[in-house]
Structure formats: structure tokens, C-alpha cells
Motif scaffolding. Structure first.
Motif, short mmCIF file in Angstrom:
data_model
loop_
_atom_site.label_atom_id
_atom_site.label_comp_id
_atom_site.label_asym_id
_atom_site.label_seq_id
_atom_site.Cartn_x
_atom_site.Cartn_y
_atom_site.Cartn_z
N PHE A 485 32.02 30.93 40.75
CA PHE A 485 32.94 31.95 40.25
C PHE A 485 34.09 31.31 39.49
O PHE A 485 34.33 30.08 39.58
CB PHE A 485 33.48 32.83 41.40
N LEU A 486 34.80 32.15 38.74
CA LEU A 486 36.01 31.75 38.02
C LEU A 486 37.22 32.38 38.72
O LEU A 486 37.16 33.55 39.12
CB LEU A 486 35.97 32.23 36.57
N VAL A 487 38.29 31.62 38.87
CA VAL A 487 39.54 32.17 39.42
C VAL A 487 40.34 32.71 38.25
O VAL A 487 40.89 31.96 37.45
CB VAL A 487 40.34 31.10 40.18
N LEU A 488 40.39 34.04 38.13
CA LEU A 488 40.99 34.68 36.96
C LEU A 488 42.51 34.72 37.02
O LEU A 488 43.18 34.50 36.02
CB LEU A 488 40.45 36.10 36.80
N SER A 489 43.06 35.03 38.21
CA SER A 489 44.51 35.24 38.28
C SER A 489 44.99 35.14 39.71
O SER A 489 44.21 35.28 40.67
CB SER A 489 44.88 36.62 37.71
N GLU A 490 46.31 34.93 39.84
CA GLU A 490 47.00 35.01 41.12
C GLU A 490 48.22 35.88 40.94
O GLU A 490 49.07 35.60 40.08
CB GLU A 490 47.41 33.62 41.63
N ASN A 491 48.29 36.96 41.72
CA ASN A 491 49.38 37.94 41.60
C ASN A 491 49.54 38.43 40.17
O ASN A 491 50.66 38.61 39.67
CB ASN A 491 50.70 37.36 42.12
N GLY A 492 48.43 38.62 39.48
CA GLY A 492 48.44 39.15 38.13
C GLY A 492 48.71 38.13 37.05
O GLY A 492 48.62 38.45 35.86
N ILE A 493 49.06 36.90 37.41
CA ILE A 493 49.32 35.85 36.41
C ILE A 493 47.99 35.19 36.06
O ILE A 493 47.31 34.62 36.91
CB ILE A 493 50.31 34.81 36.95
N LEU A 494 47.61 35.29 34.78
CA LEU A 494 46.31 34.81 34.35
C LEU A 494 46.20 33.30 34.44
O LEU A 494 47.16 32.56 34.16
CB LEU A 494 46.03 35.27 32.92
#
Length: 545
Positions: A485-494
Motif C-alpha cells: 500500500f501507499l501512505v497517502l496522508s496523515e491528518n489530511g496532510i498529503l
């Protein structure tokens, strides 16, 4: 055996021995044992093996395997030296860490495993996208392998990089006692370094009279996981590495600790961050250190431009720990000016480009983390007083249901617990009084009842939410078997620099979105890789049709 509560103890030690010969290289010894066209490097002596270019520098046993090779792997009791003291532990092929397996990307091999422990076990091939019947998870892919029994694992290696193998039965006990090893999957791409160095970061909990004991019938330390008090690299509490000035080292980093997060650095040196769990990053970048949660891997390159002695560090907000040292000898080697060039991996960018159309999708599955504990109810008044005293730097408030909320002195939830701030309470916790939860936010179903399914070829966004209002909020590294998988964001921060992963750290109070490529059919576990949390219920199953 002083580290385990067992009713019956027997030692059956299986040692695979072939013929051996020695040669000298770079003032070190290389011992080679041939088994099924494999080359085995002795663990006790620092070894340097040339594999084209660069050299592999390892103090772990090294086994080179070709396509369709077979290899025998045995789990058994061993005596291991840590910091000058001997301890009864576990090992693969009489070593801990176990042999480093070297394979080429795209190859397939067979591992013939035998269990010579007194306990049931399996082998999970962490991060590999292989057939699910060889994934090694009891209750999902196979039955536990009983003492004296064998199992045949068929392994595939579609991705390059550093991977991990370890048990999946009482994982918190068996890994703590030494059952783990690395797999280095090599691609055809040229590596722009002079040496390659695999480093396994770990800790172990040692009491006055030996290793902290385990209960063979119940999992303990389930509140926060078992933090060790002795840190090791490649199973050595006094690790050292010798390199030459102007060497460029590629370090393959793996965290096998039960719960501890490592923040890895090298004194006075920048790290070039190259790769994550299962691929290179879209572009390289220079960093001061890299953080690894349990089961995560990172690859970094380091240029040693100055002679001298440098400390390998683990840095927390409160302390800098020494994990080992690197001795850099003066050299007239040629300086490589290309080291400071930032490389964009266009092949990774192009591969990820095919998935960008899914980045803005709504989550298909939302999971939240929680815990239920009756620990407070079970404490006597003396226990409660003891716990409060040991945790004076934290404010412990009791909700109406007597659950616990741990906060720091600024009244803000800590995003990461670097140490065991409540060792007595943690030691009192077990899988009966503390139950960790993965919950489907939309259905309310928990654990295996979630029953999430996908089809091969699906690309799904999964949202992971670490509730800061749970009874004990702390970070959770989430591992998905058999997929990437790809980690897209944390707390909305891309995330602006992507790589393929199989494990992701979700700090307390954070929401992390991952995009899963479901490419591999079968039944797959998804769980927290704080090992005690997984054993205490923080696990589910995903079926890929």
C-alpha cells in the motif's frame, strides 16, 4: 529454562552442517557452508562477501539462494551471549538473528521448516507477496506446527528490498527470545555504494536473574507492550562496524522490537533515505535520522568522509542512546561526488502514477483503535498507590467507568510513547484484563467480525484512526499481510514522497489514509505490530477473492 514457565523441557538441537572452508578478505574471515547450492557465512565472525559490487558486510549468517532452490530452516533452543552473559533463548539454525537469506527479485524458493522447540510455532514471511498458504498465520493460513513437526513454505519475491521472517504463534514471546531474521531481495539495478550492511534493531528485557520471564499460558505486558532495557544491533549489545574513509554504505534497517520505536542516526553523518518497506521512494532525500516502528524497514546510504569513531544513535525527546559504533579508518579511496545528487526514481513515479486517480476517493473502510481494560478494577489500594507514584510525571485521570487516560504534563496526549512510563501497571496487564480492538467505524464490528473482502485488482482507500480518547491512547504500527500500500496522508496532510509499504505507524490522535493495491488472492491478517497488542485482540482478517 529460566526465561519461560514450562512444564516439560527438552533440548533437541538440529544443526545443518556441510563442509566449510575459510578465506581472508579485508582483515576478516569468511566461512562458507554449502547446502543446496547455498553459501552460508559464519555468524561469529565479521564477514564480507562480494556480490558483484558492492560488498555485503554482515555479522549474521548469509545464505545465497537461487531460483527453485530448497533450504532447511530449524527453530530450536540456543544459548546466546548478550553483554557478556549467557541466556537460554531461541534461534533459527542455531543462530539469533537467523540466517540472512539472499535472493534475486522474481525468484521462487522452498523452505523446509522444522520445529525443534517445545512450543508450537510457524514462520511468517513479513512483507512478501506470496501465496497465502505459506503466510504462516494460525487460524487463517495453517495450523500451528507442533514440536517435532515440519512444514514446507513456498516463497515468492516480486518486490526488492529488505524483508523479515518471524513466528506467528505467541509472537511476543518467540520474537523476544530471538526468533527473527532478514531476507535481502536484490534487484538488477546497480547499487551506487561500496558496501551493503543489514542492521536489525531490537531490545530485550533482562531482569536481575536473567531474561524477564514469560507465562507460557497467558500473554502479559498487553497494555503498552514489552519494552526492553538492553538494546541490540544484529543481536549484539556491543555492536561495532569497521569501514574505510570514503566508503558509501547502504544500511538495510529493520526493527524487530516488541513495541519500541527506534529513531536511528549516525553521529555527525547525514543519511540519504533511499527506500521504505517494499520499494524505493519516488525521490531520495537527506535526513538526520529515520524512525522505525516495530516491523518497519528503511534503507539509507551514508558517506563516511571523515576517519574516526562514530556512535550509532537512537534518539528520543528525553535521551540519546548508543546502539553501537562505527570505526572509520583513514583511506586514499576516491571521493564520489555523485553521492550528494538527489535521484528521482522515475520507474517508481511512473508505477505510482497509475494509482493517483484513486487518491481522492472516499475511504472504503474506516478502522479505529480502542482498548477495553479491567486493570484498574483489579488493583488493590496498594497497587493503585504504587502505580500513581511511579507515574508522577503524568496526569492520570479516571473516567466514570474507571478507564485510564494517560496524558503528559502539558495536558496533551503524547503521540508516541518512547518508553514504558508505567512498568508495574504494564507488567500487571494481560490478555484477560486488557483487550485491544480494531473496529469498523461504520458497522461497529470488531476484529474478525469485520469480515472485509475485496477482489484481486481492487484499489481501496483504508482510513486508520487512532482515537486519543481511548482508555489508553498510544501509537500503533499496523501491518497488512500479503499486499502492498501507499501512505497517502496523515491528518489530511498529503505525503509528497511515496513508496510501497506493508506497515505504517499511526501515532496517537492521528488519522492515516492508505491506498491498498489488492493484487494477491487469499486470506490475510491485518494487525497491530506491537506484538502484545496483536496477541490481545488487535487483529482482523481481509479476504481477497
Amino acid at each position: 529454562m529460566n526465561s519461560i514457565d514450562k512444564t516439560t523441557i527438552y533440548w533437541t538441537i538440529a544443526i545443518a552442517v556441510g563442509f566449510a572452508f575459510s578465506l581472508y578478505a579485508a582483515n576478516t574471515y569468511l566461512t562458507v557452508e554449502t547446502q543446496n547450492n547455498s553459501k552460508l557465512v559464519d555468524k561469529e565472525l565479521l564477514s564480507i562477501q562480494e556480490i558483484d559490487s558492492p560488498k555485503l558486510v554482515s555479522d549474521m549468517s548469509v545464505v545465497s539462494l537461487s531460483h527453485n532452490d530448497e533450504y532447511d530452516l530449524v527453530a530450536s533452543d540456543i544459548i546466546k551471549n548478550i553483554g557478556g552473559q549467557s541466556y537460554e533463548m531461541f534461534g533459527y539454525n542455531q543462530k539469533s538473528p537467523g540466517p540472512l537469506l539472499l535472493v534475486d527479485q522474481g525468484n521462487e524458493i522452498t523452505v523446509n521448516f522444522k520445529n525443534n522447540l517445545d512450543f508450537p510455532t510457524t514462520v511468517h514471511w513479513h512483507g512478501l507477496r506470496l501465496d497465502y498458504t505459506s503466510d504462516g498465520v494460525p487460524g487463517i493460513t495453517q495450523d500451528p506446527i507442533l514440536p517435532g513437526d515440519t512444514f514446507e513454505y513456498k516463497l515468492k519475491f516480486p518486490d526488492s528490498g529488505i524483508f523479515l521472517y518471524h513466528p506467528h504463534v505467541r509472537t511476543e514471546m518467540q520474537m523476544e527470545l530471538g526468533l527473527y531474521g532478514n531476507i535481502l531481495v536484490e534487484s538488477e539495478n546497480k547499487i551506487p555504494t561500496t558496501i551493503q550492511v543489514p542492521l536489525i534493531l531490537d531490545d530485550v528485557l533482562i531482569a536481575e536473574n536473567g531474561l524477564e520471564e514469560f507465562d507460557s499460558k497467558i500473554v502479559t505486558h498487553t497494555l503498552m507492550g514489552r519494552f526492553g532495557n538492553t538494546m541490540m544491533i544484529n543481536g549484539d549489545a556491543n555492536y561495532s562496524l569497521e569501514v574505510n574513509q570514503w566508503d558509501i554504505a547502504r544500511f538495510y534497517l529493520t526493527n524487530t522490537a516488541n513495541t519500541r520505536i527506534f529513531d536511528f542516526g549516525i553521529e555527525q553523518h547525514k543519511l540519504k533515505l533511499v527506500a521504505d518497506d517494499a520499494s524505493n521512494y519516488e525521490k531520495e532525500e537527506f535526513v538526520d535520522s529515520v524512525m522505525l516502528a516495530s516491523s518497519e524497514r528503511r534503507t539509507v546510504d551514508v558517506l563516511f568522509d571523515k576517519s574516526g569513531e562514530y556512535t550509532i544513535t537512537h534518539t528520543t525527546p528525553e535521551k540519546i542512546y548508543s546502539l553501537g559504533k562505527i570505526l572509520v579508518s583513514p583511506s586514499n579511496n576516491k571521493y564520489d561526488y555523485d553521492f550528494y545528487k538527489i535521484v528521482e526514481n522515475k520507474d517508481i513515479v511512473a508505477e505510482i502514477d497509475e494509482f493517483r486517480k484513486y487518491f481522492s476517493d472516499s475511504p472504503d473502510l474506516e478502522l479505529e483503535f480502542d482498548v477495553k481494560t479491567s486493570l484498574v478494577h483489579q488493583m488493590t489500594s496498594d497497587d493503585s498507590s504504587m502505580v500513581m507514584k511511579e507515574h508522577t510525571n503524568d496526569m492520570q485521570s479516571m473516567k466514570p467507568d474507571s478507564s485510564m487516560v494517560m496524558q503528559d504534563h502539558d495536558n496533551e496526549i503524547q503521540s508516541i510513547e518512547w518508553e514504558d512510563g508505567m512498568p508495574k501497571m504494564n507488567a500487571m496487564s494481560n490478555e484477560e484484563n486488557t483487550h485491544w480492538i480494531l473496529r469498523d467505524v461504520n458497522s461497529g464490528k470488531e476484529g474478525f467480525d469485520i469480515d472485509y473482502q475485496a477482489n484481486v485488482g481492487d484499489v481501496k482507500k483504508i482510513r486508520l484512526y487512532n482515537d486519543p480518547e481511548s482508555a489508553h491512547p498510544m501509537q500503533h504500527p499496523i501491518h497488512l499481510h500479503g499486499q502492498r500500500f501507499l501512505v497517502l496522508s496523515e491528518n489530511g496532510i498529503l505525503n509528497e514522497n511515496l513508496a510501497w509499504k506493508d506497515s505504517v505507524l499511526v501515532p496517537t490522535g492521528k488519522t492515516v489514509d492508505i491506498l491498498v493495491e489488492f493484487s494477491n488472492p487469499g486470506k490475510w491478517a491485518m494487525h497491530c505490530h506491537i506484538l502484545e497488542h496483536a496477541e490481545a485482540g488487535m487483529i482482523t482478517e481481509i479476504i481477497v477473492n
